[in-house]
Design an enzyme around this catalytic site. Structure first.
Site, PDB file in Angstrom:
ATOM      1  N   CYS A 112       0.762  -1.084  -0.250  1.00  0.00           N
ATOM      2  CA  CYS A 112      -0.005  -0.498  -0.228  1.00  0.00           C
ATOM      3  C   CYS A 112       0.840   1.359  -0.093  1.00  0.00           C
ATOM      4  CB  CYS A 112      -0.713  -0.051   1.474  1.00  0.00           C
ATOM      5  SG  CYS A 112      -0.202   0.015   2.493  1.00  0.00           S
ATOM      6  N   CYS A 115       3.109   1.473   2.880  1.00  0.00           N
ATOM      7  CA  CYS A 115       5.090   1.017   2.808  1.00  0.00           C
ATOM      8  C   CYS A 115       5.708   2.310   1.648  1.00  0.00           C
ATOM      9  CB  CYS A 115       4.626  -0.348   2.248  1.00  0.00           C
ATOM     10  SG  CYS A 115       3.679  -1.728   2.717  1.00  0.00           S
ATOM     11  N   ASP A 521      21.404  27.029 -30.074  1.00  0.00           N
ATOM     12  CA  ASP A 521      22.876  27.259 -29.814  1.00  0.00           C
ATOM     13  C   ASP A 521      23.392  26.561 -31.584  1.00  0.00           C
ATOM     14  OD1 ASP A 521      25.783  27.701 -28.971  1.00  0.00           O
ATOM     15  OD2 ASP A 521      25.338  25.283 -29.021  1.00  0.00           O
ATOM     16  N   ASP A 716      23.210  22.313 -25.798  1.00  0.00           N
ATOM     17  CA  ASP A 716      24.079  20.941 -26.216  1.00  0.00           C
ATOM     18  C   ASP A 716      25.455  21.658 -25.525  1.00  0.00           C
ATOM     19  OD1 ASP A 716      26.051  22.279 -28.132  1.00  0.00           O
ATOM     20  OD2 ASP A 716      26.903  20.257 -28.227  1.00  0.00           O
ATOM     21  N   ASP A 720      26.045  25.724 -21.625  1.00  0.00           N
ATOM     22  CA  ASP A 720      23.790  26.102 -22.176  1.00  0.00           C
ATOM     23  C   ASP A 720      23.182  25.985 -21.361  1.00  0.00           C
ATOM     24  OD1 ASP A 720      25.060  27.057 -24.681  1.00  0.00           O
ATOM     25  OD2 ASP A 720      24.696  25.007 -25.197  1.00  0.00           O
TER      26      ASP A 720
END
Length: 824
Positions: A112, A115, A521, A716, A720
């Protein structure tokens, strides 16, 4: 101290306690000013651990007693200590900077929500445990810890101390647990169905017979038979509804199961009373029928939801169980089958056609293809040759390949994808949270309406008060409302994972659909991020193709010993076999110089070469001075050639820009104005900013947001990461820096066009969510008056509710289908 009056049952597990063990208590624990009795040393130790950890609330929140706890045997304790071995951890533990570790574990014994609460709190109380979260649906736990302060074996032992078992996530064992749950659901459905058929056999003659045709004794006998047949439906088949309602009440809220439970018990108790007193109507047939229909609807709904999420779940199962290791390679070619969990970096493997690569590896021998569709969204097979990298989980096609293992376990690209998806599924977007809150208030209002309806009908027509009230409770249960958003998001997340775009945060699709600007970018995003040869200008008398090939070979030979990216670009695709140079001299920042065939040559910047060559730079070369990077080749007496280098635009970049229709596009780069402007002009992007430092990028996006714009940032690099975190929704290119991926709301592991697919799917997801919410609200608003008016029977109400929920999920399943998504 007072003795608990419930001492005949174990306080922890609820099992009966032998009289010899409870008078006086042999294994006592103290809870709530009372001395409680447990049945054994295991339960006593677990209960004491929970109470001493300050987690006594578990015993107030749990929905049923725990499983009986047994002391850990010595062999299991020894096995737990083995998990501290780096070799064993390599397959399931992610190593992070410093001593931080992260692992996916599966928990056994979860019954449940209490838990879940207990395990999370207990783990977080351990010194050195940084994060702990458990998924209630899958029972998968994500645990992060400081390895210098706590060992994994201590974490596993702490879980065992409170009566649960934790072990590394195993897809096979997880599937076994799922099958167990599925069998339980089927068993409850069968019991409800069989009961319904049997009860209807007794109910139909009563409906068809004329008044007084069936004697009171026989009528009462059939009612008692119906009561006994309906009892397993109420006590066992309805177990999921009871647990759900009790769990919600523990949290102080009204959930979707509360009206169902009230309706079932109201009809059942009233029918029992009518059977005992032989007065009034019985509704055993309605109870068994609408429980069967509800369970059937939930079972079909569960199948549909699993189908919606199977794309993401299937990633976990991609790695094979065994690999073919080559012993003594290259001299030896003996093949041995070893479990993938026992592979180590540097192992040489043989991967046969049709098999999956067991780890991220480098090809050593052979040429073939790899099907990476499920990992990157690339539909075509990717050629592989010696030196190429292969991704664990991809399928080898064509010919056998010999590969060397480079990354294993949690370091692989596949493991990173799974972690990102886990993070996304653990978060709920605002729309889903709002729907849950609305559903809670709706249930409260529904109960008030049902009570008012019962009172009105009890005054005017007491015979129909109860069935109408039950119909009201069931037909307007807001299951469809709560399913409307998560079902669509689950389907969309799986669809985009197949396309090569990973949704890593819950709000991403919702925000992506409402974006107004997309900021790119340049380097590594719109371009490849590495220099390539763009053009060659011949400065000698014979500008023939053969002469160009000879000069390119000469330039590649001069750069043979350099690891500079420009040197790699000049050597790419050039065969220098048979050419020999001598007397190499490297001038850092200038270029290289060497001798060949009795002649001295120099390659590098224009000013560097000009100090070497006695001739001036030819007039026809002057127009190349504006180019970004040009490498010049000359002998001591003449200029031979110029090689224009540049960062090539990705071939799919133009297609992505075409998919961004309706969005304002920007280029935001730390590169110089010249190359940034060239890329922007080529792609037709009017808005740009060059030479931008990380702070400049952040200010640029924040300025757009100050104008009320909703910004998508695509990048990337490490620089950034700040602007990705600040954007309304961020997309990190999968091959980029880890810092950028950590800040991204989505991670692009396939082609750039996967982002365009993401925009389409996000818009379609928004439309489907709106359809689902409109249907869910509209259905409830229309169905409620009909039920209140007595025009809907309880079994028909259950059919309507189940059908409504199933319709919402099936509508969401359209997002999981491959194909063009569209619409606003």
């Amino acid at each position: 101290m007072q003795q608990d009056n419930q001492s005949e049952f174990c306080f922890h597990c609820g099992e009966p306690v032998a009289e010899a063990d409870r008078l006086p208590p042999r294994y006592p624990v103290t809870y709530g000013q009372l001395q409680r009795t447990t049945c054994c040393t295991g339960c006593q130790a677990v209960a004491q651990t929970i109470l001493q950890s300050g987690l006594a609330s578990y015993y107030e929140q749990r929905e049923k007693p725990a499983d009986r706890a047994a002391p850990l045997p010595d062999e299991l304790l020894a096995q737990l200590r083995l998990y501290d071995s780096p070799e064993l951890q390599a397959s399931f533990v992610k190593l992070e900077p410093g001593d931080r570790r992260e692992a996916a574990l599966i928990l056994e014994g979860i019954s449940c929500a209490a838990c879940i609460w207990l395990n999370e709190r207990h783990l977080l109380s351990l010194p050195g445990v940084l994060e702990a979260s458990v998924n209630y649906t899958t029972h998968r736990a994500r645990v992060c810890w400081d390895n210098s302060r706590v060992q994994l074996s201590q974490i596993l032992l702490a879980v065992a101390d409170i009566g649960y078992r934790a072990h590394p996530y195993d897809p096979g064992r997880q599937e076994a647990l799922r099958q167990k749950e599925r069998k339980g659901a089927i068993a409850r459905l069968w019991i409800a169905g069989l009961s319904m058929m049997q009860v209807m056999m007794y109910a139909v003659p009563v409906y068809l017979a004329e008044p007084g045709e069936i004697g009171p004794t026989w009528l009462n006998l059939m009612q008692w038979a119906s009561l006994l047949l309906t009892l397993p439906v109420v006590l066992y088949a309805c177990q999921a509804f009871h647990q759900g309602a009790w769990r919600d009440l523990k949290r102080g809220r009204l959930g979707m199961d509360a009206p169902v439970v009230l309706g079932v018990w109201a009809a059942f108790i009233a029918s029992c009373w009518a059977t005992v007193t032989r007065q009034g109507e019985v509704y055993f047939d309605s109870v068994s029928m609408f429980v069967f229909l509800l369970l059937g609807g939930r079972f079909l709904e569960g199948m549909a939801r699993r189908k919606a999420g199977e794309a993401a779940e299937s990633l976990i199962k991609l790695l094979p169980a065994f690999a073919h290791r080559l012993a003594g390679w290259p001299a030896g070619r003996d093949v041995e089958a070893v479990p993938v969990a026992r592979l180590a970096v540097g192992d040489v493997l043989l991967v046969k056609p049709g098999e999956r690569y067991p780890a991220d590896a480098q090809v050593l021998e052979g040429e073939g293809e790899a099907d990476e569709a499920l990992l990157t969204g690339e539909a075509r097979a990717v050629p592989k040759q010696p030196g190429a990298m292969v991704i664990g989980g991809a399928v080898n096609g064509g010919t056998p390949l010999v590969v060397r293992v480079e990354r294993i376990g949690q370091e692989t690209q596949l493991a990173g994808i799974v972690r990102l998806l886990d993070r996304a599924l653990a978060e709920k977007p605002q729309l889903a949270l709002l729907a849950d809150r609305v559903a809670g208030w709706f249930v409260a209002a529904l109960l008030l309406v049902a009570a008012a309806g019962w009172f009105w009908w009890h005054v005017h027509d007491p015979l129909h008060a109860l069935p109408i009230t039950v119909a009201v409770l069931v037909i307007s249960c807001p299951c469809a409302l709560s399913l409307a958003t998560p079902a669509a998001l689950t389907a969309a997340t799986g669809r985009l994972a197949q396309a090569g775009l990973l949704v890593t945060r819950g709000h991403a699709l919702e925000t992506l659909a409402s974006a107004t600007d997309v900021v790119f970018d340049k380097t590594g995003t719109l371009t490849h991020g590495r220099p390539t040869l763009q053009a060659v200008k011949l400065l000698v008398a014979d500008p023939s193709a053969s002469n160009e090939s000879a000069l390119r070979a000469l330039a590649a030979l001069l750069e043979a010993a350099s690891e500079h990216p420009i040197a790699h670009a000049l050597r790419e695709g050039i065969d220098t076999t048979g050419l020999v140079a001598s007397d190499y001299t490297n001038y850092p920042g200038g270029g290289v110089e060497a001798s060949m065939g009795g002649q001295r040559y120099r390659l590098g910047r224009a000013d560097f070469v000009a100090t070497f060559c006695s001739a001036p730079l030819p007039e026809e070369a002057q127009d190349w001075r504006h180019k970004d990077t040009v490498v010049w080749l000359a002998s001591t007496t003449q200029w031979l050639a110029g090689f224009a280098m540049g960062d090539a635009i990705r071939p799919e970049a133009a297609a992505l820009l075409a998919q961004c229709e309706g969005l304002t596009t920007h280029v935001l780069s730390g590169d110089a104005l010249g190359p940034t402007q060239a890329v922007a002009q080529t792609l037709g992007i009017a808005q740009l900013k060059a030479a931008a430092l990380p702070a400049d990028k952040l200010a640029y996006v924040q300025a757009l947001q100050a104008q009320g714009r909703r910004v998508i940032m695509v990048g990337d690099g490490v620089n950034d990461a700040p602007v990705l975190a600040a954007a309304n929704v961020s997309v990190a290119v999968g091959g980029g820096a880890e810092a950028a991926q950590a800040a991204g709301d989505l991670v692009l592991v396939g082609k750039l066009t996967a982002l365009g697919e993401g925009l389409r799917v996000a818009r379609q997801t928004r439309r489907i969510i709106r359809q689902n919410l409109a249907w869910a609200l509209g259905y409830n608003l229309v169905a409620l008056p009909f039920a209140l008016a007595g025009m809907v029977t309880p079994w028909l109400a259950s059919l309507g509710m189940a059908g409504s929920s199933l319709l919402v999920v099936c509508n969401a399943l359209r997002l999981a289908a491959k194909g063009k998504a569209g619409g606003q």
